[in-house]
Design an enzyme around this catalytic site. Structure first.
Site, PDB file in Angstrom:
ATOM      1  N   ASP A   8       4.115  -1.110  11.266  1.00 55.97           N
ATOM      2  CA  ASP A   8       3.673   0.217  10.886  1.00 55.97           C
ATOM      3  C   ASP A   8       3.104   0.864  12.139  1.00 55.97           C
ATOM      4  OD1 ASP A   8       2.877   1.844   8.149  1.00 55.97           O
ATOM      5  OD2 ASP A   8       1.625   2.305   9.893  1.00 55.97           O
ATOM      6  N   ARG A  62       9.392   2.617  11.195  1.00 58.18           N
ATOM      7  CA  ARG A  62      10.387   2.120  10.232  1.00 58.18           C
ATOM      8  C   ARG A  62      11.712   1.791  10.918  1.00 58.18           C
ATOM      9  NH1 ARG A  62      10.142   7.982   7.301  1.00 58.18           N
ATOM     10  NH2 ARG A  62       7.984   7.335   7.356  1.00 58.18           N
ATOM     11  N   SER A  68       7.047   7.166  12.856  1.00 55.10           N
ATOM     12  CA  SER A  68       6.907   5.876  12.193  1.00 55.10           C
ATOM     13  C   SER A  68       7.631   4.741  12.918  1.00 55.10           C
ATOM     14  CB  SER A  68       7.445   6.042  10.772  1.00 55.10           C
ATOM     15  OG  SER A  68       8.184   4.931  10.374  1.00 55.10           O
ATOM     16  N   ASP A 102       0.803  -1.231   0.000  1.00 55.63           N
ATOM     17  CA  ASP A 102       0.000   0.000   0.000  1.00 55.63           C
ATOM     18  C   ASP A 102       0.837   1.283   0.000  1.00 55.63           C
ATOM     19  OD1 ASP A 102       1.027  -0.304   2.530  1.00 55.63           O
ATOM     20  OD2 ASP A 102      -0.866  -0.172   3.603  1.00 55.63           O
ATOM     21  N   HIS A 103       2.076   1.210   0.466  1.00 59.08           N
ATOM     22  CA  HIS A 103       2.841   2.448   0.602  1.00 59.08           C
ATOM     23  C   HIS A 103       3.379   2.929  -0.736  1.00 59.08           C
ATOM     24  CE1 HIS A 103       2.382   2.027   4.842  1.00 59.08           C
ATOM     25  NE2 HIS A 103       3.188   3.024   5.101  1.00 59.08           N
ATOM     26  N   ARG A 114      -0.065  12.946   9.948  1.00 59.95           N
ATOM     27  CA  ARG A 114       1.269  13.498  10.222  1.00 59.95           C
ATOM     28  C   ARG A 114       1.553  14.677   9.309  1.00 59.95           C
ATOM     29  NH1 ARG A 114       4.208   7.685  11.120  1.00 59.95           N
ATOM     30  NH2 ARG A 114       3.525   7.570  13.267  1.00 59.95           N
TER      31      ARG A 114
HETATM   32  C1  MIC Z   1       4.276   6.425   8.140  1.00 57.78           C
HETATM   33  O1  MIC Z   1       3.111   6.781   8.226  1.00 57.78           O
HETATM   34  O2  MIC Z   1       5.224   7.134   8.486  1.00 57.78           O
HETATM   35  C2  MIC Z   1       4.565   5.046   7.604  1.00 57.78           C
HETATM   36  C3  MIC Z   1       5.185   5.216   6.299  1.00 57.78           C
HETATM   37  O3  MIC Z   1       3.366   4.345   7.449  1.00 57.78           O
HETATM   38  C4  MIC Z   1       5.473   4.344   8.605  1.00 57.78           C
HETATM   39  C5  MIC Z   1       6.031   3.080   8.161  1.00 57.78           C
HETATM   40  C6  MIC Z   1       7.186   3.224   7.228  1.00 57.78           C
HETATM   41  O4  MIC Z   1       8.011   4.099   7.383  1.00 57.78           O
HETATM   42  O5  MIC Z   1       7.274   2.381   6.366  1.00 57.78           O
HETATM   43  C7  MIC Z   1       4.867   4.089   9.965  1.00 57.78           C
HETATM   44  O6  MIC Z   1       4.013   4.836  10.370  1.00 57.78           O
HETATM   45  O7  MIC Z   1       5.324   3.192  10.686  1.00 57.78           O
HETATM   46 FE1  SF4 Z   2       0.080   4.863   4.977  1.00 62.34          FE
HETATM   47 FE2  SF4 Z   2       1.424   5.565   7.182  1.00 62.34          FE
HETATM   48 FE3  SF4 Z   2      -0.008   7.346   5.798  1.00 62.34          FE
HETATM   49 FE4  SF4 Z   2      -1.240   5.494   7.163  1.00 62.34          FE
HETATM   50  S1  SF4 Z   2       0.057   7.105   7.997  1.00 62.34           S
HETATM   51  S2  SF4 Z   2      -1.722   6.140   5.084  1.00 62.34           S
HETATM   52  S3  SF4 Z   2       0.113   3.757   6.922  1.00 62.34           S
HETATM   53  S4  SF4 Z   2       1.811   6.263   5.093  1.00 62.34           S
END
Ligand code: MIC
Ligand code: SF4
Length: 644
Positions: free
Chosen positions: A119, A538, A536, A64-65, A381
């Protein structure tokens, strides 16, 4: 003494430890989820453990990312995840099937079960009464292999809701109000439970908006009871048999309680560049702020309810000339139901650009604002640079506020005459064509896992030495996010399985020379302020610094998932005993910490700041490490520890 909902689920899943706040507890994990940006690493780690088939009740791999497939790298990652999932008993959610958290609570989540996901917004499932927690990929790999998942036993925070929302005010405004009160650090060390008479009218999708953005409080997770609303939702999903009731005991005790009267809430926005920089829309509207872009979607606000609300506000109208509007439905189910009832047509006719069911603009995959542009997003975010435009001004708002701005071209108080109940249709459209079941055990034995050339080896780890002597390569402020440490976005996401390539972008928005300086020094230390590593899950924000030679991070405090990821990668997280000592060390100075083995026994050490060969300052530091984590550091990271 009675128990809270979370305590009941923890007690029912306790494999190790005692349920005393701060002590580590090891939990049995029923379900796991991964997404593509963290999934490639998580599955490489899982494969290295040599477990043939996952030992969870349900594990799902979502794409999905990054669904752009702008080159072979991303397409190769998808192939790898699909093939590794099929072989090891993991369900695969195809690109385009939707955002992991949305699809998971629609199709797989079960009240009372434990879920960990690679995530940070995995707590979304708390809206359905799950104990759902965000974790690093390595922790998810271990849980898939049947290992316990460890967290420090959280304290309990209750948010007592009373009254009912006024028209034009929605679930997003509730969580923004909680963020305003508690800030991005306020939830650290807590599980947030929602209670009170105000919750009974909140649907599962509204609850999931709230638990989703609980991640921004720094909380371990957030949870709602499983009640009649939950049953109605699961029945409409054709999963009535998954329902069970779940509530806290009347005499359950909470470490902290806050109360919100829903009828007193007004529409709110989190202003640039932090989710807790919350102001009333009425105040921003009075400033006459012109809007360039509106994005509706993300795992926070992409449910059918949200889409129908927006469509009803836009129906028969046209968006302002100066605004570009994007709509990303959260799942294939939401998308197809929007098409079926005509809402999609209303949105298209009003001038919206409809994007794929994926994270899209939320993670900087396109739709970056113009220079200095104001972007209103229903996301969770708004960290500096996350949109892809460093001087972009991102405001986080409800779908109603987003739609109102799309129409007027300015930040506008949404006017809705009533809180129309778009919520739960009697039945959702069930079509799981976007999900592929794993192979059976026989077929799996000979199935091949396909790895493209973009998939590079895991970086070398180091076992902890008795002494660290290294330069402070970077000193940063409070609230550094993982988006600062390891940015995402269209340019970089295709390399999530290629740590050497990713490393070039480490701390790019803070200090573009960091990566080169760290590499040249060979080893180094980072000094941080409060809440270092928020945001995140990550693990790349630990693996990349590891690759660049970082041996320790000394900060005033750490975000939970990031601290765990540092330990898992074999990097030592240290905390200033006295936060004021932060001022006694400067970037470029050398830090010496000796006697670490002994220090581990009482979680204490002294960092000497060296100036021209002499000790400039002696700074007491502490470790917040469980016994298991000390062993992980001594072994050189979680993978080596697990192998031992
Ligand atoms: C995000 O919202 O920052 C992400 C991308 O979903 C991350 C995960 C990632 O960095 O792959 C998260 O929230 O953990
Ligand atoms: Fe995707 Fe993270 Fe954004 Fe949610 S917050 S939509 S999981 S990138």
């Amino acid at each position: 003494m009675g128990q809270t909902i979370a305590q009941k689920i923890i007690a029912a899943h306790l494999l190790d430890g005692e349920m005393k706040p701060g002590m580590e507890v090891g939990l049995k994990i029923d379900q796991t989820l991964t997404q593509d940006a963290t999934g490639t690493m998580a599955y490489l780690e899982f494969e290295s453990m040599g477990v043939p088939r996952v030992r969870t009740e349900r594990s799902v791999a979502y794409i999905d990312h990054n669904t752009l497939q702008a080159g072979f790298e991303n397409a190769d990652d998808h192939r790898y995840i699909q093939s590794v999932a099929a072989k090891h008993g993991i369900w695969f959610s195809r690109p385009g099937n939707g955002i992991c958290h949305q699809v998971h609570y629609e199709r797989f989540g079960i009240p009372g079960k434990t879920l960990i996901g690679s995530d940070s917004h995995t707590p979304t499932g708390g809206g359905l009464g799950m104990l759902a927690i965000g974790a690093g990929g390595m922790d998810v790999a271990v849980a898939m292999g049947g290992g316990a998942y460890y967290i420090p036993m959280p304290k309990m925070l209750k948010v007592e809701l009373s009254g009912a929302l006024r028209p034009g005010v929605s679930a997003k405004d509730i969580i923004l109000e909680v963020l305003r009160q508690l800030t991005v650090k306020g939830g650290v060390g807590y599980i947030v439970e929602y209670a009170g008479p105000g919750i009974k009218n909140l649907s599962v999708t509204q609850r999931c908006t709230i638990t989703n953005m609980g991640a921004e409080l720094g909380a371990t997770t957030s949870i709602f009871p499983s009640d009649e609303m939950t049953r109605t939702f699961l029945e409409a999903q054709g999963r009535g048999e998954d329902w069970r009731e779940l509530s806290s005991d009347p005499d359950a005790e909470y470490d902290k309680v806050i109360s919100i009267d829903l009828s007193s809430l007004e529409p709110l926005a989190a202003c640039p560049h932090s989710p807790d920089n919350v102001k009333p829309i009425s105040e921003l509207a009075a400033e006459g702020i012109k809007v360039d872009q509106v994005c509706i979607g993300s795992c926070t606000n992409s449910s059918l309810t949200d889409m129908l609300k927006v469509a009803s506000m836009l129906k028969g109208k046209k968006i302002a000339d100066g605004v570009s509007l994007s709509i990303s439905p959260g799942s294939r189910q939401v998308f197809s139901m929007m098409a079926e009832c005509g809402a999609l047509t209303d949105l298209i006719d009003a001038g919206a650009r409809v994007l794929e069911c994926a994270c899209g603009p939320c993670i900087g995959m396109g739709f970056s604002p113009n220079s200095g542009g104001v972007s209103l997003r229903t996301f969770n975010r708004n960290f500096l640079g996350r949109s892809g435009t460093k001087d972009g001004q991102v405001y986080l708002v409800s779908p109603e506020t987003a739609a109102a701005a799309a129409l007027t071209g300015y930040i506008t108080v949404p006017e809705c005459s009533e809180n129309a109940d778009y919520d739960v249709p009697a039945t959702f459209r069930i079509n799981d064509s976007g999900v592929i079941a794993p192979l059976d055990e026989e077929a799996a034995k000979t199935a091949e896992v396909i790895k493209g050339p973009n998939i590079k080896a895991f970086p070398d780890t180091h076992s902890l030495d008795d002494e660290i002597s290294a330069e402070v390569i970077l000193k940063v402020e409070d609230n550094i996010t993982t988006d600062h440490i390891m940015p995402a976005g269209a340019k970089i996401l295709p390399y999530r399985s290629n740590i050497p390539h990713l490393s070039k972008y480490c701390f790019e928005v803070v200090d573009p020379s960091f990566a080169e300086r760290a590499k040249a020094a060979g080893k180094g230390v980072i000094v941080g302020g409060q809440n270092y590593g928020q945001g995140s899950s990550r693990e790349h924000a630990a693996l990349v610094p590891l690759y660049l030679g970082i041996r320790a991070v000394i900060a005033k405090s750490f975000a939970r998932i990031h601290a765990a990821n540092l330990v898992n990668a074999g990097i030592l997280p240290l905390i200033f005993e006295d936060p004021a000592d932060y001022d006694k060390v400067a970037q470029g100075e050398t830090i010496e910490i000796s006697g670490l083995f002994e220090g581990l026994s009482n979680n204490k050490a002294v960092a000497r700041v060296m100036r021209n060969g002499e000790v400039g300052a002696e700074i007491p530091v502490r470790m917040e490490l469980a016994e298991r984590q000390k062993q992980i550091l001594l072994a050189g990271g979680l993978l080596k520890y697990t192998a031992q």
